[in-house]
Design an enzyme around this catalytic site. Structure first.
Site, PDB file in Angstrom:
ATOM      1  N   LYS A  13       4.376  -5.848  -1.203  1.00 21.93           N
ATOM      2  CA  LYS A  13       5.540  -5.622  -2.083  1.00 21.93           C
ATOM      3  C   LYS A  13       5.984  -4.158  -2.039  1.00 21.93           C
ATOM      4  O   LYS A  13       7.153  -3.862  -1.840  1.00 21.93           O
ATOM      5  CB  LYS A  13       5.208  -5.987  -3.545  1.00 21.93           C
ATOM      6  CG  LYS A  13       4.783  -7.425  -3.743  1.00 21.93           C
ATOM      7  CD  LYS A  13       4.471  -7.719  -5.199  1.00 21.93           C
ATOM      8  CE  LYS A  13       3.250  -6.992  -5.745  1.00 21.93           C
ATOM      9  NZ  LYS A  13       1.956  -7.492  -5.222  1.00 21.93           N
ATOM     10  N   ARG A  88       5.790 -10.464 -14.186  1.00 21.69           N
ATOM     11  CA  ARG A  88       4.511 -10.980 -13.711  1.00 21.69           C
ATOM     12  C   ARG A  88       4.066 -12.202 -14.488  1.00 21.69           C
ATOM     13  O   ARG A  88       2.982 -12.714 -14.270  1.00 21.69           O
ATOM     14  CB  ARG A  88       3.436  -9.918 -13.901  1.00 21.69           C
ATOM     15  CG  ARG A  88       3.006  -9.339 -12.586  1.00 21.69           C
ATOM     16  CD  ARG A  88       1.958  -8.338 -12.902  1.00 21.69           C
ATOM     17  NE  ARG A  88       2.311  -7.164 -12.187  1.00 21.69           N
ATOM     18  CZ  ARG A  88       1.634  -6.703 -11.152  1.00 21.69           C
ATOM     19  NH1 ARG A  88       0.559  -7.259 -10.756  1.00 21.69           N
ATOM     20  NH2 ARG A  88       2.030  -5.657 -10.526  1.00 21.69           N
ATOM     21  N   ARG A 127      -6.380  -0.354   2.313  1.00 18.81           N
ATOM     22  CA  ARG A 127      -5.231   0.433   1.843  1.00 18.81           C
ATOM     23  C   ARG A 127      -5.655   1.829   1.410  1.00 18.81           C
ATOM     24  O   ARG A 127      -6.696   2.019   0.791  1.00 18.81           O
ATOM     25  CB  ARG A 127      -4.553  -0.249   0.654  1.00 18.81           C
ATOM     26  CG  ARG A 127      -3.492   0.660   0.009  1.00 18.81           C
ATOM     27  CD  ARG A 127      -2.585  -0.052  -0.935  1.00 18.81           C
ATOM     28  NE  ARG A 127      -3.305  -0.706  -1.991  1.00 18.81           N
ATOM     29  CZ  ARG A 127      -2.742  -1.572  -2.821  1.00 18.81           C
ATOM     30  NH1 ARG A 127      -1.475  -1.895  -2.692  1.00 18.81           N
ATOM     31  NH2 ARG A 127      -3.449  -2.121  -3.771  1.00 18.81           N
ATOM     32  N   ARG A 159      -7.165   3.399  -3.648  1.00 23.00           N
ATOM     33  CA  ARG A 159      -6.766   3.207  -5.042  1.00 23.00           C
ATOM     34  C   ARG A 159      -7.967   2.732  -5.847  1.00 23.00           C
ATOM     35  O   ARG A 159      -8.710   1.871  -5.390  1.00 23.00           O
ATOM     36  CB  ARG A 159      -5.658   2.149  -5.094  1.00 23.00           C
ATOM     37  CG  ARG A 159      -4.423   2.599  -5.809  1.00 23.00           C
ATOM     38  CD  ARG A 159      -3.286   1.624  -5.609  1.00 23.00           C
ATOM     39  NE  ARG A 159      -3.388   0.438  -6.440  1.00 23.00           N
ATOM     40  CZ  ARG A 159      -2.474  -0.524  -6.474  1.00 23.00           C
ATOM     41  NH1 ARG A 159      -1.398  -0.425  -5.707  1.00 23.00           N
ATOM     42  NH2 ARG A 159      -2.628  -1.569  -7.232  1.00 23.00           N
ATOM     43  N   ARG A 171      -7.406  -9.159 -10.552  1.00 24.31           N
ATOM     44  CA  ARG A 171      -5.974  -9.078 -10.226  1.00 24.31           C
ATOM     45  C   ARG A 171      -5.517 -10.340  -9.508  1.00 24.31           C
ATOM     46  O   ARG A 171      -4.448 -10.886  -9.797  1.00 24.31           O
ATOM     47  CB  ARG A 171      -5.694  -7.842  -9.366  1.00 24.31           C
ATOM     48  CG  ARG A 171      -5.620  -6.562 -10.180  1.00 24.31           C
ATOM     49  CD  ARG A 171      -5.920  -5.327  -9.352  1.00 24.31           C
ATOM     50  NE  ARG A 171      -4.985  -5.114  -8.275  1.00 24.31           N
ATOM     51  CZ  ARG A 171      -5.281  -4.457  -7.147  1.00 24.31           C
ATOM     52  NH1 ARG A 171      -6.500  -3.968  -6.962  1.00 24.31           N
ATOM     53  NH2 ARG A 171      -4.376  -4.292  -6.231  1.00 24.31           N
TER      54      ARG A 171
HETATM   55  P1  AP5 Z   1       1.145  -2.983  -0.441  1.00 22.56           P
HETATM   56  O1  AP5 Z   1       2.581  -2.927  -0.019  1.00 22.56           O
HETATM   57  O2  AP5 Z   1       0.562  -1.780  -1.075  1.00 22.56           O
HETATM   58  O3  AP5 Z   1       0.838  -4.287  -1.325  1.00 22.56           O
HETATM   59  P2  AP5 Z   1       1.414  -4.749  -2.720  1.00 22.56           P
HETATM   60  O4  AP5 Z   1       1.951  -6.134  -2.527  1.00 22.56           O
HETATM   61  O5  AP5 Z   1       2.342  -3.730  -3.301  1.00 22.56           O
HETATM   62  O6  AP5 Z   1       0.085  -4.920  -3.560  1.00 22.56           O
HETATM   63  P3  AP5 Z   1      -0.447  -4.173  -4.861  1.00 22.56           P
HETATM   64  O7  AP5 Z   1      -1.936  -4.162  -4.761  1.00 22.56           O
HETATM   65  O8  AP5 Z   1       0.256  -2.878  -5.083  1.00 22.56           O
HETATM   66  O9  AP5 Z   1      -0.037  -5.166  -5.972  1.00 22.56           O
HETATM   67  P4  AP5 Z   1      -0.642  -5.178  -7.388  1.00 22.56           P
HETATM   68  O10 AP5 Z   1       0.205  -6.226  -7.989  1.00 22.56           O
HETATM   69  O11 AP5 Z   1      -2.089  -5.390  -7.464  1.00 22.56           O
HETATM   70  O12 AP5 Z   1      -0.500  -3.704  -7.930  1.00 22.56           O
HETATM   71  P5  AP5 Z   1       0.569  -3.011  -8.888  1.00 22.56           P
HETATM   72  O13 AP5 Z   1       0.613  -1.587  -8.524  1.00 22.56           O
HETATM   73  O14 AP5 Z   1       1.839  -3.776  -8.901  1.00 22.56           O
HETATM   74  O15 AP5 Z   1       0.298  -3.346   0.873  1.00 22.56           O
HETATM   75  C1  AP5 Z   1      -1.121  -3.374   0.831  1.00 22.56           C
HETATM   76  C2  AP5 Z   1      -1.709  -2.712   2.091  1.00 22.56           C
HETATM   77  O16 AP5 Z   1      -1.348  -3.457   3.249  1.00 22.56           O
HETATM   78  C3  AP5 Z   1      -1.236  -1.280   2.357  1.00 22.56           C
HETATM   79  O17 AP5 Z   1      -2.320  -0.570   2.901  1.00 22.56           O
HETATM   80  C4  AP5 Z   1      -0.126  -1.430   3.408  1.00 22.56           C
HETATM   81  O18 AP5 Z   1      -0.041  -0.285   4.213  1.00 22.56           O
HETATM   82  C5  AP5 Z   1      -0.623  -2.647   4.176  1.00 22.56           C
HETATM   83  N1  AP5 Z   1       0.453  -3.522   4.660  1.00 22.56           N
HETATM   84  C6  AP5 Z   1       1.563  -3.914   3.980  1.00 22.56           C
HETATM   85  N2  AP5 Z   1       2.307  -4.743   4.719  1.00 22.56           N
HETATM   86  C7  AP5 Z   1       1.638  -4.901   5.912  1.00 22.56           C
HETATM   87  C8  AP5 Z   1       1.879  -5.654   7.105  1.00 22.56           C
HETATM   88  N3  AP5 Z   1       2.994  -6.413   7.228  1.00 22.56           N
HETATM   89  N4  AP5 Z   1       0.971  -5.576   8.107  1.00 22.56           N
HETATM   90  C9  AP5 Z   1      -0.138  -4.803   7.986  1.00 22.56           C
HETATM   91  N5  AP5 Z   1      -0.424  -4.060   6.904  1.00 22.56           N
HETATM   92  C10 AP5 Z   1       0.449  -4.114   5.869  1.00 22.56           C
HETATM   93  O19 AP5 Z   1      -0.108  -3.175 -10.324  1.00 22.56           O
HETATM   94  C11 AP5 Z   1      -1.290  -2.478 -10.659  1.00 22.56           C
HETATM   95  C12 AP5 Z   1      -1.701  -2.786 -12.101  1.00 22.56           C
HETATM   96  O20 AP5 Z   1      -0.684  -2.339 -13.029  1.00 22.56           O
HETATM   97  C13 AP5 Z   1      -1.897  -4.261 -12.435  1.00 22.56           C
HETATM   98  O21 AP5 Z   1      -3.178  -4.714 -12.088  1.00 22.56           O
HETATM   99  C14 AP5 Z   1      -1.673  -4.244 -13.967  1.00 22.56           C
HETATM  100  O22 AP5 Z   1      -2.803  -3.751 -14.641  1.00 22.56           O
HETATM  101  C15 AP5 Z   1      -0.550  -3.240 -14.124  1.00 22.56           C
HETATM  102  N6  AP5 Z   1       0.793  -3.857 -14.080  1.00 22.56           N
HETATM  103  C16 AP5 Z   1       1.747  -3.646 -13.121  1.00 22.56           C
HETATM  104  N7  AP5 Z   1       2.860  -4.364 -13.383  1.00 22.56           N
HETATM  105  C17 AP5 Z   1       2.631  -5.045 -14.530  1.00 22.56           C
HETATM  106  C18 AP5 Z   1       3.377  -5.972 -15.309  1.00 22.56           C
HETATM  107  N8  AP5 Z   1       4.627  -6.352 -14.941  1.00 22.56           N
HETATM  108  N9  AP5 Z   1       2.817  -6.473 -16.431  1.00 22.56           N
HETATM  109  C19 AP5 Z   1       1.595  -6.102 -16.814  1.00 22.56           C
HETATM  110  N10 AP5 Z   1       0.807  -5.242 -16.118  1.00 22.56           N
HETATM  111  C20 AP5 Z   1       1.316  -4.714 -14.996  1.00 22.56           C
HETATM  112 MG    MG Z   2       2.184  -2.276  -4.835  1.00 22.67          MG
END
Ligand code: AP5
Ligand code: MG
Length: 213
Positions: A13, A88, A127, A159, A171
């Site tokens: 994402k 979410r 990552r 991270r 998660r």
């Molecule tokens: P990356 O693009 O970083 O993945 P992502 O889908 O963004 O995954 P996240 O882990 O960031 O999602 P998340 O939902 O756990 O975290 P968030 O920060 O939103 O890609 C991952 C890796 O793969 C990278 O190394 C990248 O380089 C590589 N990659 C990507 N595409 C690739 C490809 N095509 N081929 C090869 N490699 C590739 O949330 C964190 C925390 O915040 C949550 O746990 C929660 O506590 C809180 N939070 C956030 N939003 C909310 C909400 N709306 N409500 C309540 N709590 C929330």
């Molecule tokens: Mg992310």
């Protein structure tokens, strides 16, 4: 253009949000990143969300919705935005619809990036991120110079919630329980655009642009 993007942890994402933001000239807003910045800066918000983010649990809806409503009211969102990681759950999706009912246009599309769990896990465990500017890397695609961020020179690290195995499992479980129902929610509104997230970031991006028509 007003978009939301969801998908399991590691679907890409954040990686794709940066590309979409650049191509369509809209601000990409990641709730996860807002929370990580607040934690890093030890702000009042950071103190409130720390226990949830560290454990891989959702931050309470009321607080998250308040943060998003303030953020999308900013000037840079007047012409559109991309929300990465919000909504979410169904309560957050309904709250977003309410927020957008005050402006003339609602959402244009809800993108979901789909990847098998083993692919997502491989991406997450490899990552690395720059804590200063948020740029994403992977052990298979590191910065040019010894874990120094190509964009800002920061020191690129893993991270915290990726390193903690219990938080990572939490998660993914939360995604299946609370976020997957958004498929039906957005499908019923005719907004769902499903994208295969396997392959290289460029291949995935090409599919996203096609899906957005
Ligand atoms: P990356 O693009 O970083 O993945 P992502 O889908 O963004 O995954 P996240 O882990 O960031 O999602 P998340 O939902 O756990 O975290 P968030 O920060 O939103 O890609 C991952 C890796 O793969 C990278 O190394 C990248 O380089 C590589 N990659 C990507 N595409 C690739 C490809 N095509 N081929 C090869 N490699 C590739 O949330 C964190 C925390 O915040 C949550 O746990 C929660 O506590 C809180 N939070 C956030 N939003 C909310 C909400 N709306 N409500 C309540 N709590 C929330
Ligand atoms: Mg992310």
């Amino acid at each position: 253009m007003r978009l939301v993007i969801f998908g399991p942890q590691g679907a890409g994402k954040g990686t794709q949000a940066a590309r979409i933001s650049e191509k369509f000239g809209i601000s990409a807003i990641s709730t996860g990143e807002i929370f990580r910045w607040a934690i890093k800066g030890k702000t009042a918000l950071g103190n409130e969300v720390l226990e949830y983010v560290s454990a891989g649990k959702l931050v309470p809806d009321e607080l998250t919705i308040r943060v998003v409503s303030e953020r999308i009211a900013a000037d840079d969102c007047a012409e559109g935005f991309l929300l990465d990681g919000f909504p979410r759950n169904t309560a957050q999706a309904e709250a977003l619809d309410d927020l957008l009912s005050d402006v003339e246009c609602g959402l244009d599309a809800a993108l979901v990036i789909e990847v098998p769990e083993e692919v997502a896990l491989r991406r997450l465990t490899g990552r690395r991120v720059c804590p200063d500017c948020g740029r994403n890397y992977h052990v298979d695609a590191p910065p040019e110079n010894n874990w120094t961020c190509d964009a800002c020179g920061g020191h690129v690290v893993a991270r915290d919630d990726d390193v903690d195995e219990a938080a990572l499992k939490q998660r993914l479980a939360t995604y299946h329980e609370q976020t997957e129902p958004l498929h039906e929610y957005y499908e019923a509104k005719g907004l769902l655009r499903q994208v295969d997230g396997t392959g290289t970031p460029d291949e995935v991006f090409t599919r996203i642009v096609e899906a957005l028509g």
